[in-house]
Design an enzyme around this catalytic site. Sequence first.
Site, mmCIF file in Angstrom:
data_model
loop_
_atom_site.group_PDB
_atom_site.id
_atom_site.type_symbol
_atom_site.label_atom_id
_atom_site.label_comp_id
_atom_site.label_asym_id
_atom_site.label_seq_id
_atom_site.Cartn_x
_atom_site.Cartn_y
_atom_site.Cartn_z
ATOM 1 N N ASP A 1 0.770 -1.280 -0.018
ATOM 2 C CA ASP A 1 -0.111 0.025 0.010
ATOM 3 C C ASP A 1 0.782 1.154 -0.130
ATOM 4 O OD1 ASP A 1 -1.370 -2.165 0.521
ATOM 5 O OD2 ASP A 1 -2.914 -1.224 1.942
ATOM 6 N N GLU B 1 0.606 -8.914 11.711
ATOM 7 C CA GLU B 1 0.488 -8.796 10.078
ATOM 8 C C GLU B 1 1.840 -8.561 9.687
ATOM 9 O OE1 GLU B 1 -1.927 -5.401 9.715
ATOM 10 O OE2 GLU B 1 -1.604 -5.076 7.414
HETATM 11 C C1 GLC Z 1 -2.895 -4.404 3.803
HETATM 12 C C2 GLC Z 1 -1.888 -4.990 3.001
HETATM 13 C C3 GLC Z 1 -2.434 -5.717 1.846
HETATM 14 C C4 GLC Z 1 -3.008 -6.918 2.403
HETATM 15 C C5 GLC Z 1 -4.351 -6.086 3.159
HETATM 16 C C6 GLC Z 1 -5.001 -7.417 4.171
HETATM 17 O O1 GLC Z 1 -3.888 -3.566 2.947
HETATM 18 O O2 GLC Z 1 -1.087 -4.049 2.267
HETATM 19 O O3 GLC Z 1 -1.182 -6.641 1.175
HETATM 20 O O4 GLC Z 1 -3.737 -7.791 1.355
HETATM 21 O O5 GLC Z 1 -3.754 -5.396 4.399
HETATM 22 O O6 GLC Z 1 -4.273 -8.109 4.969
#
Ligand code: GLC
Length: 423
Positions: free
Chosen positions: A156, A388
């Site tokens: 992102d 995460e």
């Molecule tokens: C964030 C990450 C993306 C992922 C999402 C859900 O937006 O950047 O890569 O898929 O979270 O985990």
Amino acid sequence: MSLKQTAIDTLSKNDRGRFTIPTEGLYPYQWNWDSAFIALGLATYDMERAWAEIISLIEGQWPDGMIPSIIFRSDDTDYFPGPSRWGNTLGSTPSTGVSQPPVLATIVRQITEGPQGAARRAEVFDQIFAWHKWFHEARTVDGIVATVHPWETGRDNCPEWNIGLDLMQVAPDLPPYTRMDNKHVDPSFRPTQEQYDKYLTIVHFGDSIGWDQRRLTDEGPFLMADPNIHFVLLRADKDLLAMATEMGKPADIRDQISAWIAKGEAATDYLWSDDLGAFVARDIRSGAFSTGFSNCSALCFYADSGTHMQRARTIENLKRIAGKVEHLLPSWDPDADGFEAQRYWCGPLWPQMNYMTARGLDEQGEAELAMQVRNGLCDAIEKSGFWECFNPLTGAGCVGSNFSWTAAIWLSWQHETKLEGVA
Ligand code: GLC
């Protein structure tokens, strides 16, 4: 409790029946590449459930072949931007209007290996083929697979996107909004407000053209090439071709995939910055290169692409970075402007990126470095749990806890290790 059991419990807690959310609160829907990695973990102990994860993801496919980045099966007021902000998207279920890195073919091939998986491969082949075709047609500009939104890259707010975002203006008629991400997690971990306004400007534009994907690519406010999408797709095309061959698909299908692979191999050079000795993102309209080594730069190994010299310089960069962090692989170069150890894609290490990078290095004979990348993540998990992403300097967990893909990748590695008979 063992970490293996905690990983299984994490996936069960996030299980919503036929799909799994990344984590409660912050991400209440089905995400595209998350689901593929989750299936990899589920397949180590429940193949039926792993398969349901994949089928439910494919159900979100649009008529034009795209599989969107998020499938909204409900409207959770705790999440922004949800279905109403994306407007009239084109799938049968509300979704975003952009995609995500297509790891699906590679994971399907892996988890359905052998004759007993043939029926499953046959069940999803055409849909995956259609999705790849969409990347090669609706998202391609002059032979280069493009991206129209940083969210599509799955990385992102990596500083890679600044060169593209700097060329953009925030839409003067951008409807007002309230961010929800900052209510769930520490705002200093998350993207800035200006970045968010630009992300929503692209969404606003997509909605205004009825999510016509060819127009979004050609006329949208943001157009970059991403080594993550490039290498993941190239690898996935190769896996798709292997499946097509095993399945005895007609020559025209196999020739089509071979042509995509040839196109991909030719495009690898476009992403090569000789100054940095690295594969980096590029703004397609200006030609400008991004300015640092990221955690997708070494995916040339995963895609089995790049020249001998490009791979050697990539390894030099990996070794340089290994000397700067406790835990490989930071999402952004610690020597580049914009590195922040805790802010989302500006520094933290990400489980799925370590997974793909380690796999590629291993396959291409770089076992020692592969082990270092794998341990970078495993040590962080052992220290902090299933987060995460992780601070690469300390191994502390960042952003969301009880995270599905982290648990899934841990399970997948435990399973492989057991198969190899390694302690
Ligand atoms: C964030 C990450 C993306 C992922 C999402 C859900 O937006 O950047 O890569 O898929 O979270 O985990």
